[in-house]
Write a protein that holds these residues in place. Structure first.
Motif, PDB file in Angstrom:
ATOM      1  N   UNK A 237       0.831  -1.209   0.000  1.00 23.06           N
ATOM      2  CA  UNK A 237       0.000   0.000   0.000  1.00 23.06           C
ATOM      3  C   UNK A 237       0.870   1.266   0.000  1.00 23.06           C
ATOM      4  N   UNK A 238       0.507   2.227  -0.847  1.00 24.44           N
ATOM      5  CA  UNK A 238       1.261   3.474  -0.908  1.00 24.44           C
ATOM      6  C   UNK A 238       2.580   3.374  -1.644  1.00 24.44           C
ATOM      7  N   UNK A 239       2.787   2.329  -2.423  1.00 23.41           N
ATOM      8  CA  UNK A 239       4.051   2.113  -3.143  1.00 23.41           C
ATOM      9  C   UNK A 239       4.425   3.343  -3.965  1.00 23.41           C
ATOM     10  N   UNK A 240       5.678   3.800  -3.828  1.00 22.34           N
ATOM     11  CA  UNK A 240       6.203   4.942  -4.576  1.00 22.34           C
ATOM     12  C   UNK A 240       7.087   4.413  -5.688  1.00 22.34           C
ATOM     13  N   UNK A 241       6.712   4.657  -6.938  1.00 18.94           N
ATOM     14  CA  UNK A 241       7.446   4.056  -8.052  1.00 18.94           C
ATOM     15  C   UNK A 241       8.796   4.717  -8.305  1.00 18.94           C
ATOM     16  N   UNK A 242       9.021   5.923  -7.765  1.00 20.70           N
ATOM     17  CA  UNK A 242      10.230   6.675  -8.106  1.00 20.70           C
ATOM     18  C   UNK A 242      11.394   6.522  -7.147  1.00 20.70           C
TER      19      UNK A 242
END
Length: 281
Positions: A237-242
């Protein structure tokens, strides 16, 4: 039968507006390989995706089909039957002090780091067991001499203490190049890589020259990207791709996690503010 890990590798977008040097991999234990391939191929057949699956082929018509295919991939990841990794660099960070040889061979040097570290293979060993690693690269984009030199360099990982301690063995004849048209799993990596570089480099905002609105293909690709992101966020949950995916206090999660991102930043890098993603024009 000895344990074997099969790692499919692909690359995309050496250069980009904000992020570059995208590398992707899909790893399957040989005991799961037949099931993984059968399920992916069955889903493709059900969706009538009989030609090569590629990010660049996504259109308004095919977006729902690609989204469903990605469901099959992420279902397998959630079941622990495959692992996915994406590595990339950010233009905001620039390596300094590189020799002309290092700059010339940057593509292969980064690929080496991806293979060595992205999947946490040093944590993949089983007590008292040997594990054979098989590497299958999508056809490498360089001269025959450079490609063979790279494979020899990769084979040198057999001497790395991380592989030795984990009981990982990488025979030179287990390092090869394949045609992605013949390998459905490589094609799935292409779609995941394409989705991430599409969003990280703001390609979802692009409009045809002179147009006030985005093109239908751009909107279709964004739809597939959002579907993939939703599947990743079902795991995290809330994964940040950058940014690099957190190890959550345990380096072994580089191996255990079904999906991870790695923002590669050289130890001798310097910040280049002019490449800041939110810099005003």
């Amino acid at each position: 039968m000895a344990r074997e890990l099969v790692l499919y590798c692909d690359e995309s977008d050496i250069s980009g507006r904000h992020f570059a040097n995208f590398y992707g991999g899909l790893l399957v234990e040989s005991r799961h390989l037949a099931e993984v391939e059968e399920r992916i191929l069955a889903r493709r057949e059900a969706l009538r995706l009989r030609d090569e699956v590629k990010w660049q082929k996504i259109s308004e018509t095919y977006a729902p089909k690609y989204a469903e295919l990605m469901d099959a991939v992420f279902d397998l990841a959630e079941e622990g039957k495959l692992k996915l990794r994406v590595m990339f660099t950010q233009n905001y960070f620039s390596a300094t002090g590189l020799s002309s040889e290092q700059r010339e061979n940057a593509f292969f040097l980064l690929y080496y780091q991806f293979v060595k570290h992205a999947f946490g293979l040093r944590h993949a060993g089983l007590p008292g067991a040997r594990t054979r690693l098989r590497l299958l690269f999508d056809q490498l984009p360089d001269t025959q001499d450079k490609r063979e030199a790279f494979k020899g360099y990769i084979a040198g990982l057999n001497r790395w203490h991380g592989f030795q301690q984990a009981g990982i063995v990488l025979p030179p004849d287990a390092i090869g190049e394949v045609d992605s048209k013949q390998h459905a799993l490589l094609q799935c990596i292409d779609v995941v890589l394409g989705a991430m570089q599409f969003r990280l480099n703001d390609k979802h905002k692009e409009k045809p020259p002179g147009a006030r609105r985005r093109g239908k293909r751009t909107i279709a690709k964004e739809r597939v990207y959002k579907h993939i992101l939703a599947r990743v966020r079902r795991i995290y949950p809330g994964f940040n791709i950058g940014i690099s995916t957190s190890m959550r206090g345990d380096y072994a999660n580089r191996w255990h996690d079904p999906y991870r991102h790695w923002l590669f930043v050289s130890s001798n890098s310097q910040v280049r503010p002019e490449f800041g993603k939110h810099k005003k024009k």
